[in-house]
Design a protein around this motif. Structure first.
Motif, PDB file in Angstrom:
ATOM      1  N   TYR A  86       0.658  -1.132   0.039  1.00  0.00           N
ATOM      2  CA  TYR A  86       0.144   0.168  -0.112  1.00  0.00           C
ATOM      3  C   TYR A  86       0.796   1.152   0.073  1.00  0.00           C
ATOM      4  O   TYR A  86       1.972   1.135   0.609  1.00  0.00           O
ATOM      5  CB  TYR A  86      -0.959   0.176   1.224  1.00  0.00           C
ATOM      6  CG  TYR A  86      -2.008  -1.261   1.329  1.00  0.00           C
ATOM      7  CD1 TYR A  86      -3.359  -1.136   0.752  1.00  0.00           C
ATOM      8  CD2 TYR A  86      -1.491  -2.447   1.768  1.00  0.00           C
ATOM      9  CE1 TYR A  86      -4.009  -2.258   0.812  1.00  0.00           C
ATOM     10  CE2 TYR A  86      -2.190  -3.298   1.899  1.00  0.00           C
ATOM     11  CZ  TYR A  86      -3.711  -3.361   1.252  1.00  0.00           C
ATOM     12  OH  TYR A  86      -4.495  -4.316   1.139  1.00  0.00           O
ATOM     13  N   ASN A  87       0.198   2.349  -0.530  1.00  0.00           N
ATOM     14  CA  ASN A  87       1.083   3.667  -0.431  1.00  0.00           C
ATOM     15  C   ASN A  87       0.732   4.077   0.764  1.00  0.00           C
ATOM     16  O   ASN A  87       0.126   3.800   1.512  1.00  0.00           O
ATOM     17  CB  ASN A  87       0.607   4.629  -1.652  1.00  0.00           C
ATOM     18  CG  ASN A  87      -0.635   5.104  -1.636  1.00  0.00           C
ATOM     19  OD1 ASN A  87      -1.549   5.048  -0.780  1.00  0.00           O
ATOM     20  ND2 ASN A  87      -1.018   5.663  -2.922  1.00  0.00           N
ATOM     21  N   ALA A  88       1.073   5.290   0.920  1.00  0.00           N
ATOM     22  CA  ALA A  88       1.063   6.223   2.449  1.00  0.00           C
ATOM     23  C   ALA A  88      -0.439   6.306   2.488  1.00  0.00           C
ATOM     24  O   ALA A  88      -0.974   6.459   3.757  1.00  0.00           O
ATOM     25  CB  ALA A  88       1.943   7.350   2.485  1.00  0.00           C
ATOM     26  N   ASP A  89      -1.300   6.393   1.363  1.00  0.00           N
ATOM     27  CA  ASP A  89      -2.595   6.800   1.717  1.00  0.00           C
ATOM     28  C   ASP A  89      -3.382   5.320   1.924  1.00  0.00           C
ATOM     29  O   ASP A  89      -4.704   5.671   2.114  1.00  0.00           O
ATOM     30  CB  ASP A  89      -3.158   7.630   0.558  1.00  0.00           C
ATOM     31  CG  ASP A  89      -2.587   9.101   0.380  1.00  0.00           C
ATOM     32  OD1 ASP A  89      -2.157   9.634   1.534  1.00  0.00           O
ATOM     33  OD2 ASP A  89      -2.202   9.408  -0.602  1.00  0.00           O
ATOM     34  N   GLY A  90      -2.708   4.456   1.956  1.00  0.00           N
ATOM     35  CA  GLY A  90      -3.707   2.914   2.204  1.00  0.00           C
ATOM     36  C   GLY A  90      -4.176   2.332   0.992  1.00  0.00           C
ATOM     37  O   GLY A  90      -5.213   1.889   0.914  1.00  0.00           O
ATOM     38  N   ILE A  91      -3.749   3.006  -0.335  1.00  0.00           N
ATOM     39  CA  ILE A  91      -4.201   2.481  -1.501  1.00  0.00           C
ATOM     40  C   ILE A  91      -3.315   1.359  -1.878  1.00  0.00           C
ATOM     41  O   ILE A  91      -2.095   1.796  -2.036  1.00  0.00           O
ATOM     42  CB  ILE A  91      -4.434   3.567  -2.563  1.00  0.00           C
ATOM     43  CG1 ILE A  91      -5.429   4.524  -1.796  1.00  0.00           C
ATOM     44  CG2 ILE A  91      -4.784   3.151  -3.832  1.00  0.00           C
ATOM     45  CD1 ILE A  91      -5.594   5.845  -2.781  1.00  0.00           C
ATOM     46  N   PRO A  92      -3.575   0.297  -2.288  1.00  0.00           N
ATOM     47  CA  PRO A  92      -2.915  -0.831  -2.895  1.00  0.00           C
ATOM     48  C   PRO A  92      -2.015  -0.372  -4.287  1.00  0.00           C
ATOM     49  O   PRO A  92      -2.697   0.234  -5.152  1.00  0.00           O
ATOM     50  CB  PRO A  92      -3.887  -1.893  -3.182  1.00  0.00           C
ATOM     51  CG  PRO A  92      -5.319  -1.323  -3.345  1.00  0.00           C
ATOM     52  CD  PRO A  92      -5.351  -0.090  -2.614  1.00  0.00           C
ATOM     53  N   VAL A  93      -0.829  -0.592  -4.237  1.00  0.00           N
ATOM     54  CA  VAL A  93       0.135  -0.589  -5.337  1.00  0.00           C
ATOM     55  C   VAL A  93       1.124  -1.715  -5.541  1.00  0.00           C
ATOM     56  O   VAL A  93       1.286  -2.344  -4.639  1.00  0.00           O
ATOM     57  CB  VAL A  93       0.889   0.815  -4.853  1.00  0.00           C
ATOM     58  CG1 VAL A  93       0.099   2.141  -4.652  1.00  0.00           C
ATOM     59  CG2 VAL A  93       1.724   0.601  -3.627  1.00  0.00           C
ATOM     60  N   PRO A  94       1.555  -1.600  -6.925  1.00  0.00           N
ATOM     61  CA  PRO A  94       2.360  -2.777  -6.973  1.00  0.00           C
ATOM     62  C   PRO A  94       3.674  -2.548  -6.438  1.00  0.00           C
ATOM     63  O   PRO A  94       4.005  -1.481  -6.209  1.00  0.00           O
ATOM     64  CB  PRO A  94       2.356  -2.791  -8.558  1.00  0.00           C
ATOM     65  CG  PRO A  94       2.153  -1.280  -9.066  1.00  0.00           C
ATOM     66  CD  PRO A  94       0.941  -0.790  -7.957  1.00  0.00           C
ATOM     67  N   LYS A  95       4.360  -3.627  -6.194  1.00  0.00           N
ATOM     68  CA  LYS A  95       5.810  -3.592  -6.025  1.00  0.00           C
ATOM     69  C   LYS A  95       6.559  -4.455  -6.731  1.00  0.00           C
ATOM     70  O   LYS A  95       6.520  -5.502  -7.022  1.00  0.00           O
ATOM     71  CB  LYS A  95       6.197  -3.942  -4.447  1.00  0.00           C
ATOM     72  CG  LYS A  95       7.485  -3.692  -3.841  1.00  0.00           C
ATOM     73  CD  LYS A  95       7.751  -3.737  -2.488  1.00  0.00           C
ATOM     74  CE  LYS A  95       9.171  -3.543  -2.394  1.00  0.00           C
ATOM     75  NZ  LYS A  95       9.723  -3.576  -0.840  1.00  0.00           N
ATOM     76  N   ILE A  96       7.405  -3.828  -7.528  1.00  0.00           N
ATOM     77  CA  ILE A  96       8.360  -4.340  -8.841  1.00  0.00           C
ATOM     78  C   ILE A  96       9.562  -4.268  -8.300  1.00  0.00           C
ATOM     79  O   ILE A  96      10.082  -3.066  -8.242  1.00  0.00           O
ATOM     80  CB  ILE A  96       7.848  -3.934  -9.943  1.00  0.00           C
ATOM     81  CG1 ILE A  96       6.389  -3.874 -10.263  1.00  0.00           C
ATOM     82  CG2 ILE A  96       8.664  -4.993 -11.059  1.00  0.00           C
ATOM     83  CD1 ILE A  96       5.637  -5.029 -10.047  1.00  0.00           C
ATOM     84  N   ALA A  97      10.308  -5.471  -8.014  1.00  0.00           N
ATOM     85  CA  ALA A  97      11.801  -5.218  -7.718  1.00  0.00           C
ATOM     86  C   ALA A  97      12.646  -4.935  -9.134  1.00  0.00           C
ATOM     87  O   ALA A  97      12.212  -5.148 -10.116  1.00  0.00           O
ATOM     88  CB  ALA A  97      12.383  -6.635  -7.188  1.00  0.00           C
ATOM     89  N   GLU A  98      13.977  -4.357  -8.701  1.00  0.00           N
ATOM     90  CA  GLU A  98      14.850  -4.101  -9.712  1.00  0.00           C
ATOM     91  C   GLU A  98      14.932  -5.253 -10.924  1.00  0.00           C
ATOM     92  O   GLU A  98      15.127  -4.975 -11.918  1.00  0.00           O
ATOM     93  CB  GLU A  98      16.330  -3.447  -9.528  1.00  0.00           C
ATOM     94  CG  GLU A  98      16.037  -2.062  -8.971  1.00  0.00           C
ATOM     95  CD  GLU A  98      17.457  -1.495  -8.385  1.00  0.00           C
ATOM     96  OE1 GLU A  98      18.157  -1.970  -8.984  1.00  0.00           O
ATOM     97  OE2 GLU A  98      17.234  -0.603  -7.429  1.00  0.00           O
ATOM     98  N   ASP A  99      14.982  -6.384 -10.389  1.00  0.00           N
ATOM     99  CA  ASP A  99      15.184  -7.515 -11.424  1.00  0.00           C
ATOM    100  C   ASP A  99      13.973  -7.983 -11.919  1.00  0.00           C
ATOM    101  O   ASP A  99      13.752  -9.080 -12.634  1.00  0.00           O
ATOM    102  CB  ASP A  99      15.939  -8.622 -10.448  1.00  0.00           C
ATOM    103  CG  ASP A  99      14.943  -9.327  -9.631  1.00  0.00           C
ATOM    104  OD1 ASP A  99      13.744  -8.929  -9.387  1.00  0.00           O
ATOM    105  OD2 ASP A  99      15.492 -10.147  -8.772  1.00  0.00           O
TER     106      ASP A  99
END
Length: 153
Positions: free
Chosen positions: A20-33
């Motif tokens: 989640y972002n700081a506002d509590g909204i879901p976001v993707p998390k993609i690693a550098e690889d």
């Protein structure tokens, strides 16, 4: 990264196996690889099981349904949820009659509504390419527990 709708895509914290972002909204998390978080991978799977028939592979759109990979960049997260839950009708002069059914009572969509959202965000912002993500994080115990809880309702 800030979207055209003003939303910040920076992952801030993880809860129940989702970012989640700081506002509590879901976001993707993609690693550098290129490794995607499990929710983004889950969103890919659920999108292609339930949404791609109308909205096209990878949210690219079709002749009768919009490209969701673009829509999620412009609309508010809560508007997205409302449309998925309640459906939407576009009727009027000069436009085709477009109707999206409500999916709020379909657990195969609603239990994964945030996962579908983060997948579409990741693809719409070119964080991931078209197609099945090649490298994914493992499903966490917290994710599995929340999934089981939702699907058993």
């Amino acid at each position: 990264m800030i979207l055209p709708n003003g939303m910040d895509l920076t992952p801030d914290y993880e809860e129940n196996g989702r970012w989640y972002n700081a506002d509590g909204i879901p976001v993707p998390k993609i690693a550098e690889d290129g490794m995607v978080d499990y929710a983004t991978f889950s969103g890919y799977r659920r999108y292609h099981a339930e949404c791609h028939v109308c909205h096209g592979p990878d949210g690219e759109g079709s002749t009768y349904a919009p490209a969701l990979k673009n829509s999620v960049l412009r609309i508010d997260y809560y508007d997205y949820q409302e449309i998925v839950a309640s459906g939407k009708q576009n009727t009027g002069s000069g436009s085709a009659n477009q109707v999206m059914p409500a999916f709020g009572t379909n657990p195969n969509v609603w239990c994964y509504v945030d996962d579908i959202y983060v997948y579409l965000l990741a693809h719409g912002t070119d964080m991931i390419p078209r197609g099945r993500p090649a490298n994914k994080a493992e499903k966490s115990e917290a994710f599995a527990e929340q999934e089981d809880s939702c699907m058993s309702m």
